[in-house]
Design an enzyme around this catalytic site. Structure first.
Site: not given
Length: 454
Positions: A29-30, A87
């Site tokens: 996840p970015e 993030k």
């Protein structure tokens, strides 16, 4: 209870994706993935009251608070908004404290019956139990909608904070790459002060927040900048390209809800996880190096070092090439020598099969061609000096007659015969023991010599 909570749909068409399109990409996840989760909460949960919650008993993920205290702080609160920086994401309630989420390597938000992006390390199968066994925070809203934050890898952090924006880690982040982008001039000025590699710099969340490994690779590829290029040496032209690609890559990824199947086909993203020999983009080979402590995909043909770094790379390349050439030449020479020795031995043997002889020790410095054959194990090998000495001694004898070594005279005899002197010298001579260089043994004389000759 199975397929209703993980129906993956295309954000653009809202039509179910085909099975092939639903295959999850190899990303963590970015910014785009976290933004997709924030938008899903914003679109489906605002104004709804938390009826109940279940917090996992996992102190590694649930940071600084017990599950029971966490649950008590959420029950009865209304969701007012959803925020993100970099993030990290947090849910604003009608009163503090607020739950915040640092997604780590595999953190993900799932909402019952709602399309939320997924990626390989956070994927939960349709037939899994609900909430998932990987759920760290489960919330049921007053209208029956349910959401869950899951983390398979347990690198995420879930906290309950009075003001998440002013507390670490969010307070330590640099400007958000999507919400607070630098101007081109600001970016150029910032780069000129940094003497580290450009990829390492843009991965630094205190410099720009939200950029992770795949975004950094994509941005640098689109800008045609080498990952190891020193930030301080980036030209104005390169900075302009970097500024443009950073904006475009993030905006496109966010626009499609982080659905990688809709990323442009000419992005390096689609090939960066392939094996090196199969990794190509637009027909150009992708290579992999370490930059910023991460495996980095780049295209050497398009992303070249400039300035002094280019010169150093050229010198290093020449050194490597020269060493490789020398190694290859030595290998060829060794092969020729082996073949030559083999041919010589075969010709001497006349085609007859020879009994193999034991090789000399590898520790030997002898560079002979290997024409000498060793004696049997219990015999010694004479040196050249010994042979010459014997020939000299035998000159006075009859041709073809072999004279055994003279018997050593007793010291008491007092005989001054010249032969005795020679025998004394001969006794002091040494020869190599078979297979061992440097291990010497005196030549036997007297009766021992006669026995050995016989």
């Amino acid at each position: 209870m199975s397929s209703w909570y993980l129906l993956i749909t295309s954000p653009a068409s809202r039509k179910p994706l085909r099975q092939k399109e639903r295959e999850t990409p190899l990303t963590m996840p970015e910014l785009p993935e976290v933004e997709a989760a924030r938008r899903a909460i914003e679109e489906n949960c605002l104004g709804k009251k938390i009826k109940r919650s279940v917090v996992a008993d996992d102190a590694k993920v649930i940071d600084g608070i017990t599950p029971s205290d966490f649950e008590a702080s959420l029950t009865g609160k209304t969701i007012v908004d959803a925020h993100r920086k970099g993030k990290n994401m947090w849910i604003q309630l009608d009163s503090p404290p607020f739950p915040s989420f640092q997604f780590g390597m595999a953190g993900a938000i799932y909402i019952k019956g709602v399309a939320v992006t997924k990626y390989k390390r956070s994927a939960v199968n349709d037939d899994d139990e609900w909430p998932s066994k990987y759920s760290k925070l489960f919330i049921e809203l007053d209208d029956g909608l349910e959401l869950s934050f899951t983390d398979k890898r347990r690198f995420a952090k879930v906290r309950l904070l009075q003001n998440p924006a002013s507390a670490p880690p969010i307070s330590e982040l640099g400007p958000d790459a999507l919400l607070e982008p630098m101007t081109e001039e600001e970016l150029f000025k910032s780069l000129s002060k940094k003497k580290i590699g450009i990829k390492a710099l843009i991965l630094d969340q205190s410099f720009i927040s939200g950029v992770g490994n795949w975004i950094a690779d994509e941005v640098l590829y689109q800008a045609r900048i080498h990952p190891l290029q020193s930030a301080a040496t980036i030209s104005k032209e390169q900075c302009g390209a970097l500024h443009k690609s950073l904006k475009e890559v993030i905006e496109v990824a966010v626009e499609v809800g982080a659905d990688s199947s809709q990323f442009p086909s000419n992005w390096i993203f689609h090939n960066r996880e392939k094996k090196p020999e199969k990794a190509f983009v637009d027909g150009k080979k992708i290579e992999f190096i370490s930059a910023g402590g991460r495996t980095s995909a780049y295209v050497p043909e398009l992303q070249k070092l400039s300035g002094e770094q280019a010169g150093k790379e050229m010198v290093q390349g020449k050194k490597k090439s020269s060493k490789k050439s020398r190694d290859e030449s030595e290998d060829e020479e060794n092969v020729k020598n082996v073949k030559g020795k083999g041919g010589k031995k075969r010709s001497e043997s006349g085609g007859k099969k020879k009994t193999p002889v034991k090789r000399k020790s590898n520790s030997s410095d002898n560079d002979d061609d290997g024409d000498e054959e060793e004696e049997e194990k219990d015999e010694v090998e004479e040196t050249d000096d010994d042979k010459r000495a014997k020939e000299k001694k035998q000159k006075g004898g009859k041709a073809g007659n072999k004279k055994p070594p003279a018997k050593k005279k007793s010291p008491e005899s007092g005989d001054d015969d010249s032969g005795d002197e020679f025998e004394e010298e001969e006794e002091e001579k040494k020869v190599q023991v078979k297979g061992k260089k440097g291990v010497a043994k005196k030549v036997p004389t007297g009766r021992q010599a006669k026995k050995r000759v016989k």
